[in-house]
Design a protein around this motif. Structure first.
Motif, PDB file in Angstrom:
ATOM      1  N   TYR A  54       0.815  -1.159   0.024  1.00  0.00           N
ATOM      2  CA  TYR A  54      -0.037  -0.140  -0.096  1.00  0.00           C
ATOM      3  C   TYR A  54       0.716   1.277  -0.144  1.00  0.00           C
ATOM      4  O   TYR A  54       0.708   2.272  -0.852  1.00  0.00           O
ATOM      5  N   CYS A  55       1.754   1.283   0.774  1.00  0.00           N
ATOM      6  CA  CYS A  55       2.794   2.432   1.065  1.00  0.00           C
ATOM      7  C   CYS A  55       3.516   2.708  -0.288  1.00  0.00           C
ATOM      8  O   CYS A  55       3.564   3.846  -0.801  1.00  0.00           O
ATOM      9  N   ALA A  56       3.964   1.778  -0.891  1.00  0.00           N
ATOM     10  CA  ALA A  56       4.767   1.919  -2.155  1.00  0.00           C
ATOM     11  C   ALA A  56       3.945   2.181  -3.002  1.00  0.00           C
ATOM     12  O   ALA A  56       4.335   3.355  -4.191  1.00  0.00           O
ATOM     13  N   GLY A  57       2.805   1.665  -3.361  1.00  0.00           N
ATOM     14  CA  GLY A  57       1.551   2.241  -4.398  1.00  0.00           C
ATOM     15  C   GLY A  57       1.205   3.542  -4.198  1.00  0.00           C
ATOM     16  O   GLY A  57       1.170   4.676  -5.151  1.00  0.00           O
ATOM     17  N   PHE A  58       1.229   3.838  -2.848  1.00  0.00           N
ATOM     18  CA  PHE A  58       0.696   5.429  -2.657  1.00  0.00           C
ATOM     19  C   PHE A  58       1.773   6.456  -2.962  1.00  0.00           C
ATOM     20  O   PHE A  58       1.457   7.465  -3.354  1.00  0.00           O
ATOM     21  N   ILE A  59       3.033   6.016  -2.637  1.00  0.00           N
ATOM     22  CA  ILE A  59       4.166   6.722  -2.878  1.00  0.00           C
ATOM     23  C   ILE A  59       4.113   7.105  -4.320  1.00  0.00           C
ATOM     24  O   ILE A  59       4.537   8.304  -5.091  1.00  0.00           O
ATOM     25  N   ARG A  60       4.067   5.844  -5.272  1.00  0.00           N
ATOM     26  CA  ARG A  60       4.269   5.819  -6.650  1.00  0.00           C
ATOM     27  C   ARG A  60       2.985   6.823  -7.274  1.00  0.00           C
ATOM     28  O   ARG A  60       3.312   7.938  -8.019  1.00  0.00           O
ATOM     29  N   TYR A  61       1.938   6.742  -6.725  1.00  0.00           N
ATOM     30  CA  TYR A  61       0.739   7.359  -7.240  1.00  0.00           C
ATOM     31  C   TYR A  61       0.883   9.052  -6.939  1.00  0.00           C
ATOM     32  O   TYR A  61       0.520   9.770  -7.803  1.00  0.00           O
TER      33      TYR A  61
END
Length: 151
Positions: A56-63
């Motif tokens: 979730y954290c990785a996707g949130f940062i990317r987005y």
């Protein structure tokens, strides 16, 4: 959806998008599931890798970084979503984002035509509100954009 068990509702939510553990807990509490059901559902989801704060954290940062949001604001937003500090820092390091380039892109997109002291102050506040550290954009403030070569 009133006959859903906690795990079914959790799977329904996760089928749409990723959630942090805290967000899932909040949603399950809103649906008035018992604390025991919530714990079991979340444990099962994490054991089966259906829910992962790391993912979730990785996707949130990317987005959000694609939206021009800097690391300071990302940290703040992720903390509000219940992500631990060490995980946020780890994922920010693993993100392979050049914050200087991103800050420059955001800066150039928003930079006003007239470059005076008032415009500099406005841009400084804007960049800070976007979550960039001073180091990421302070060098951009010293350039004379009123010079003809920047037009």
């Amino acid at each position: 959806m009133t006959n859903y068990t906690a795990i079914n509702y959790l799977l329904y939510l996760l089928s749409k998008r990723d959630y942090s553990e805290q967000d899932l807990r909040r949603k399950l509490v809103q649906k008035e599931y018992s604390q025991e059901e919530i714990e079991q559902a979340i444990e099962r989801a994490q054991a089966n890798n259906w829910q992962s704060d790391e993912r979730y954290c990785a996707g949130f940062i990317r987005y959000r970084s694609q939206q021009g949001i800097g690391p300071r604001r990302l940290k703040q937003e992720l903390k509000l979503k219940g992500i631990k500090d060490w995980l946020i820092n780890q994922e920010l390091e693993n993100a392979e984002i050049d914050w200087f380039i991103l800050a420059e892109q955001v800066f150039e997109k928003k930079r006003p035509q007239v470059w005076d002291i008032k415009a500099k102050q406005k841009m400084w506040r804007f960049m800070l509100s976007r979550g960039f550290y001073n180091d990421h954009f302070s060098h951009l403030m010293d350039i004379d954009y009123n010079d003809t070569e920047y037009e």
